[in-house]
Enzyme design. Structure first.
Site, short mmCIF file in Angstrom:
data_model
loop_
_atom_site.label_atom_id
_atom_site.label_comp_id
_atom_site.label_asym_id
_atom_site.label_seq_id
_atom_site.Cartn_x
_atom_site.Cartn_y
_atom_site.Cartn_z
N HIS A 105 0.84 -1.21 0.00
CA HIS A 105 0.00 0.00 0.00
C HIS A 105 0.88 1.26 0.00
O HIS A 105 0.61 2.19 -0.77
CB HIS A 105 -0.93 -0.01 1.22
N GLU A 106 1.90 1.27 0.84
CA GLU A 106 2.80 2.44 0.88
C GLU A 106 3.52 2.59 -0.46
O GLU A 106 3.74 3.71 -0.92
CB GLU A 106 3.80 2.33 2.04
N HIS A 109 1.49 4.54 -2.81
CA HIS A 109 1.66 5.99 -2.70
C HIS A 109 2.91 6.45 -3.47
O HIS A 109 2.90 7.50 -4.10
CB HIS A 109 1.80 6.41 -1.23
ZN LIG Z 1 -1.99 5.25 2.64
#
Ligand SMILES: [Zn+2]
Length: 236
Positions: A105-106, A109
């Site tokens: 998930h990171e 980003h």
């Molecule tokens: Zn996030």
């Protein structure tokens, strides 16, 4: 939060604040139980969160992002300012499907940043405005009330508070999109196996829910501020 404790004791709409608190607590209980449940499910490929992040970044041809380990629980984040992907100790060292999902998930980003995803840019631009607004909001309303209910000052205070909500609303597409990217990468790469993907989806969905709950709670607080301090509400 936002120094509103002063006004919690009176006025209409207290139920909004209570509902907001219950929603936030339920969401954080759900994310915690989901993480606990799947933190024991070790990925078959036996990679750690840090290894997964490094693998994903290089597979996405992102070479200018560092991966570091930081203290705390669920403190994982990506900083587009210094191009640093920080993983909490639990995420960095664990080989669980939950840890790999958070790391991915990171990375989502980082991919947003690398591809110039506009909601991420808007969110970064709003951060200082939202911080400024939410710290000035209650003082302005208070001063407005003290100055024989100066509605203009009070309205500016309410407007300032709504900047915090705006920030949380812009956060939603950024977070959902990062998870969508993460799942696509995890699905196409060979980090997680086919049967581990549904677990990743559940973990990331639970994490995203906390952002929805936070936005909802702020919206309810704003509603209450409008109820108490909005126009034609002069109380003498
Ligand atoms: Zn996030």
């Amino acid at each position: 939060m936002y120094g509103m404790g002063l006004f919690y004791g009176f006025g209409p709409g207290l139920i909004f604040v209570i509902i907001g608190m219950v929603i936030s607590m339920a969401a954080s209980a759900y994310v915690n139980s989901t993480f606990r449940k799947y933190d024991d499910v070790h990925s078959r490929n036996n990679v750690t969160g840090t290894q997964a992040a490094q693998y994903i970044l290089s597979s996405q041809h992102i070479n200018n992002v560092g991966v570091q380990q930081i203290a705390g629980n669920l403190t994982d984040n990506y900083n587009s300012g210094n191009k640093m992907l920080s993983l909490s100790q639990a995420t960095a060292r664990s080989t669980s499907v939950a840890a790999i999902s958070v790391a991915a998930h990171e990375c989502g980003h980082a991919v947003q940043d690398a591809t110039g995803y506009s909601p991420l840019k808007i969110r970064a631009a709003i951060v200082p405005v939202a911080n400024f607004g939410s710290s000035l909001s209650m003082p302005l309303i208070l001063i407005g009330v003290l100055f024989s209910w100066n509605q203009t000052l009070i309205n500016i205070g309410i407007l300032m508070f709504s900047l915090a909500l705006l920030f949380q609303l812009v956060t939603l597409p950024v977070e959902f999109n990062a998870s969508r990217r993460a799942l696509a990468i995890l699905g196409s790469g060979n980090i997680l196996t086919e049967d581990e993907l549904p677990i990743a989806r559940k973990v990331l969905f639970a994490a995203a829910l906390t952002y929805v709950a936070a936005a909802l709670a702020t919206f309810l607080q704003l509603l209450r501020l409008i109820l108490i301090f909005g126009g034609n509400n002069r109380r003498n």
